[in-house]
Design an enzyme around this catalytic site. Structure first.
Site, PDB file in Angstrom:
ATOM      1  N   ARG A  14       0.803  -1.425  -0.187  1.00  0.00           N
ATOM      2  CA  ARG A  14       0.114   0.044   0.038  1.00  0.00           C
ATOM      3  C   ARG A  14       0.813   0.764  -0.276  1.00  0.00           C
ATOM      4  O   ARG A  14       0.365   2.131  -0.486  1.00  0.00           O
ATOM      5  CB  ARG A  14      -1.026  -0.002   1.375  1.00  0.00           C
ATOM      6  N   ALA A 450      40.700  43.974  -9.971  1.00  0.00           N
ATOM      7  CA  ALA A 450      39.307  43.297 -10.492  1.00  0.00           C
ATOM      8  C   ALA A 450      39.639  42.961 -11.620  1.00  0.00           C
ATOM      9  O   ALA A 450      40.605  42.907 -12.578  1.00  0.00           O
ATOM     10  CB  ALA A 450      38.451  44.534 -10.476  1.00  0.00           C
TER      11      ALA A 450
HETATM   12  C1  UD1 Z   1      -2.361  -5.781  11.630  1.00  0.00           C
HETATM   13  C2  UD1 Z   1      -3.046  -6.614  12.499  1.00  0.00           C
HETATM   14  C3  UD1 Z   1      -4.665  -5.438  12.622  1.00  0.00           C
HETATM   15  C4  UD1 Z   1      -3.988  -4.890  13.938  1.00  0.00           C
HETATM   16  C5  UD1 Z   1      -2.721  -3.536  12.458  1.00  0.00           C
HETATM   17  C6  UD1 Z   1      -2.403  -2.973  13.855  1.00  0.00           C
HETATM   18  C7  UD1 Z   1      -3.053  -8.705  11.191  1.00  0.00           C
HETATM   19  C8  UD1 Z   1      -3.991  -9.794  10.558  1.00  0.00           C
HETATM   20  N1  UD1 Z   1      -3.735  -7.736  11.560  1.00  0.00           N
HETATM   21  O1  UD1 Z   1      -3.128  -5.283  10.341  1.00  0.00           O
HETATM   22  O2  UD1 Z   1      -5.391  -6.869  13.433  1.00  0.00           O
HETATM   23  O3  UD1 Z   1      -4.962  -3.524  13.845  1.00  0.00           O
HETATM   24  O4  UD1 Z   1      -1.936  -4.614  11.964  1.00  0.00           O
HETATM   25  O5  UD1 Z   1      -1.354  -2.306  13.207  1.00  0.00           O
HETATM   26  O6  UD1 Z   1      -2.009  -8.979  12.034  1.00  0.00           O
HETATM   27  N2  UD1 Z   1       4.612  -9.047   7.887  1.00  0.00           N
HETATM   28  C9  UD1 Z   1       5.507  -9.564   7.951  1.00  0.00           C
HETATM   29  N3  UD1 Z   1       4.861 -10.628   7.429  1.00  0.00           N
HETATM   30  C10 UD1 Z   1       3.699 -11.446   6.956  1.00  0.00           C
HETATM   31  C11 UD1 Z   1       2.570 -10.074   6.622  1.00  0.00           C
HETATM   32  C12 UD1 Z   1       3.189  -8.706   7.159  1.00  0.00           C
HETATM   33  O7  UD1 Z   1       6.502  -9.464   8.280  1.00  0.00           O
HETATM   34  O8  UD1 Z   1       3.852 -11.565   5.496  1.00  0.00           O
HETATM   35  C13 UD1 Z   1       4.762  -7.151   8.963  1.00  0.00           C
HETATM   36  C14 UD1 Z   1       4.249  -6.256   8.504  1.00  0.00           C
HETATM   37  O9  UD1 Z   1       5.603  -6.079   7.398  1.00  0.00           O
HETATM   38  C15 UD1 Z   1       4.215  -5.025   9.182  1.00  0.00           C
HETATM   39  C16 UD1 Z   1       3.087  -6.320  10.532  1.00  0.00           C
HETATM   40  O10 UD1 Z   1       3.209  -7.593   9.991  1.00  0.00           O
HETATM   41  O11 UD1 Z   1       4.751  -3.847   9.357  1.00  0.00           O
HETATM   42  C17 UD1 Z   1       1.967  -6.183   9.959  1.00  0.00           C
HETATM   43  O12 UD1 Z   1       1.453  -6.288   8.397  1.00  0.00           O
HETATM   44  P1  UD1 Z   1       0.716  -5.161   7.981  1.00  0.00           P
HETATM   45  O13 UD1 Z   1       0.021  -6.058   6.322  1.00  0.00           O
HETATM   46  O14 UD1 Z   1       1.150  -4.043   7.318  1.00  0.00           O
HETATM   47  O15 UD1 Z   1      -0.916  -5.942   8.628  1.00  0.00           O
HETATM   48  P2  UD1 Z   1      -2.210  -4.641   8.915  1.00  0.00           P
HETATM   49  O16 UD1 Z   1      -3.138  -4.594   7.805  1.00  0.00           O
HETATM   50  O17 UD1 Z   1      -2.201  -3.992   9.139  1.00  0.00           O
HETATM   51 CA    CA Z   2      -0.287  -2.667   9.455  1.00  0.00          CA
END
Ligand code: UD1
Ligand code: CA
Length: 489
Positions: A14, A450
């Site tokens: 995103r 100059a």
């Molecule tokens: C997540 C939570 C949500 C919470 C929010 C808070 C889940 C499914 N959802 O959503 O409930 O309210 O965070 O900020 O956990 N990441 C990995 N590997 C992956 C996927 C993600 O390391 O395969 C890491 C991302 O880099 C990120 C973090 O996990 O730093 C959160 O992932 P993101 O996709 O941003 O989750 P949200 O949709 O924000």
């Molecule tokens: Ca997040």
């Protein structure tokens, strides 16, 4: 004892960026660095002394030998996208676990299992947080840990209540207020979307329970393994689930650049307030941008439209701005910098610059230098009390004390292939529009007329003029004229 796992493997789709999300800067430092700072500042009490491995090696896969205690807590970062860049920036501050394919937050935590289980002694508790929540505080992290340990829960997580739950996971509770599950926004019903309590993304798990349930966690319709699904599983099994509450502000997660800008605004205000409480006047905080690692002395005044970045250090009683950018520079006391740009420059005390001048990398202006308008200095040392008031360029030069650089003086330092040095001796007077064809030296107390084009070294105490410049006479100093008078007698 606990281990800390930070999830940072997501590409951050995103953000629509080539840079891994957790490396996007916020008040000048990467998102992930803010999270690490909070983790490192968790108070260490005997009840939950942090567990930290001490070996210097970086771990991408399960280690062979157990990892032992160290004084500072060293979190385990789960990385997956552009791992090299993340490791280069954070080095031995962390351990690293690789999540090769980004299959969700549950899958990511499981990727850290080998590293966590190699810790010695083995932690009972695993603290999990996300690398994209840079405003999280060490107090909030500690609150989750304390709650988890005092409640002896299987899982404890941080929640916040907000009128704008946006894309956060919703915390679903039953009639008695017991947590039943976390529902992700995408999968929430209309009624669940109206829930104002959200999941902040900080959890404590019982380690053994965590690994066993993660291994059997089903893949959801989106093809991912959600860490948040463990809450529903714990509820189904009748396990103890505890929550701690935090503020929405510190829960702010960065998924896109709109949220990045919102976090930047909050953190920027915090940085400015820190400086104001410490004795720095900031005329208009809304129009002042200062990075987290900048140091400013007391009674310095920062005027509007000023941006101070990197590890810049500014002394006391300075006047900086308006309309000034300063990056990675060191500025002494009582300096004035107006409408100018500085990069990797050093100003000693009482230097005055601008308006509209530019110090590029390696510019070093000694005590009391006055650099006026439309002047540029690059990779040069300018001796104390030297004046260069108008339209001049010094590149690859060494300039002595008390030199006058006239209007329009240029060091012609580049022959199209290589850069060459110019040396100007103490007390020299470089006349307006002089071209100094480098490599060249102008001797002490010499004068150039100059428009002189100086392509050969000028001895000390002579006046040169013309194109190319030639010596026309000795400079008449007060000292030499006295000697002449004596001879006549
Ligand atoms: C997540 C939570 C949500 C919470 C929010 C808070 C889940 C499914 N959802 O959503 O409930 O309210 O965070 O900020 O956990 N990441 C990995 N590997 C992956 C996927 C993600 O390391 O395969 C890491 C991302 O880099 C990120 C973090 O996990 O730093 C959160 O992932 P993101 O996709 O941003 O989750 P949200 O949709 O924000
Ligand atoms: Ca997040």
């Amino acid at each position: 004892m606990y281990a800390t796992v930070v999830l940072a493997a997501g590409k951050g789709t995103r953000m629509r960026s080539a840079l891994p999300k957790v490396l996007h800067p916020l008040v000048g430092v990467p998102l992930l660095a803010h999270v690490l700072k909070a983790i490192e500042a968790i108070p260490s009490t005997s009840s939950f002394a942090p567990l930290a491995p001490s070996t210097g090696e970086k771990l991408i896969s399960a280690p062979r030998a157990p990892l032992h205690h160290a004084r500072t807590h060293r979190p385990i970062i789960v990385i997956g996208y552009d791992t090299q860049q993340v490791e280069t920036i954070f080095g031995e501050r962390c351990f690293y676990a690789l999540q090769e394919e980004q299959l969700g937050t549950g899958h990511a935590v499981l990727a850290a299992r080998g590293v966590v289980d190699a810790l010695d002694p083995l932690p009972q508790t695993v603290l999990v947080c996300y690398g994209d929540t840079p405003l999280i505080s060490s107090e909030a992290l500690a609150r989750v840990l304390v709650e988890h340990l005092t409640q002896q829960a299987t899982v404890t997580f941080l929640t916040a209540v907000t009128e704008q739950p946006s894309d956060f996971g919703r915390v679903v509770r039953d009639m008695d207020g017991q947590v039943c599950e976390i529902v992700e926004m995408k999968r929430a019903s209309e009624e669940q979307k109206r829930i104002k309590e959200i999941n902040s993304g900080v959890y404590c798990f019982d380690r053994a329970w965590l690994w066993s349930r993660l291994q059997t966690l089903p893949r959801n319709a989106a093809g991912e393994y959600y860490l948040t699904d463990l809450i529903g599983i714990a509820h189904f099994e009748g396990r103890d689930i505890a929550t701690a509450s935090g503020s929405v502000e510190e829960t702010l997660g960065i998924n896109n650049r709109v949220q990045l800008a919102a976090a930047e605004q909050l953190l920027r205000r915090r940085v400015l307030e820190r400086h104001m409480y410490a004795g720095v006047t900031i005329i208009d905080p809304a129009a002042t941008y200062i990075d987290e690692n900048v140091i400013i002395g007391t009674d310095t005044v920062i005027l509007p439209s000023t941006m101070i970045t990197g590890k810049t250090r500014i002394g006391s009683d300075c006047r900086i701005g308006p309309g000034t950018t300063i990056d990675q520079s060191v500025i002494g006391d009582r300096c004035i910098v107006r409408n100018s740009a500085l990069e990797e420059a050093t100003l000693e005390d009482e230097v005055s610059i601008g308006p509209f001048s530019h110090c590029r990398p390696g510019a070093h202006l000694a005590h009391g230098v006055r650099m006026g308008n439309f002047a540029e200095v690059k990779n040069s040392y300018v001796g104390s009390e030297t004046d260069m008031h108008h339209f001049s360029y010094l590149g690859d030069a060494i300039v002595g004390e008390h030199v006058n650089i006239g209007a329009g003086v240029v060091t012609v330092n580049y022959d199209g292939v290589r850069k060459h040095r110019t040396t100007i001796g103490e007390g020299a007077f470089v006349g307006c529009d002089t071209m100094l064809i480098a490599p060249v030296t102008v001797g002490e107390h010499a004068i150039t007329g100059a428009g002189a084009v100086v392509n050969r070294d000028v001895p000390a105490d002579v006046l040169v003029v013309g194109v190319p410049a030639r010596v026309i006479r000795k400079v008449q100093t007060a000292e030499s004229s006295t000697t002449e008078d004596n001879k006549k007698e």
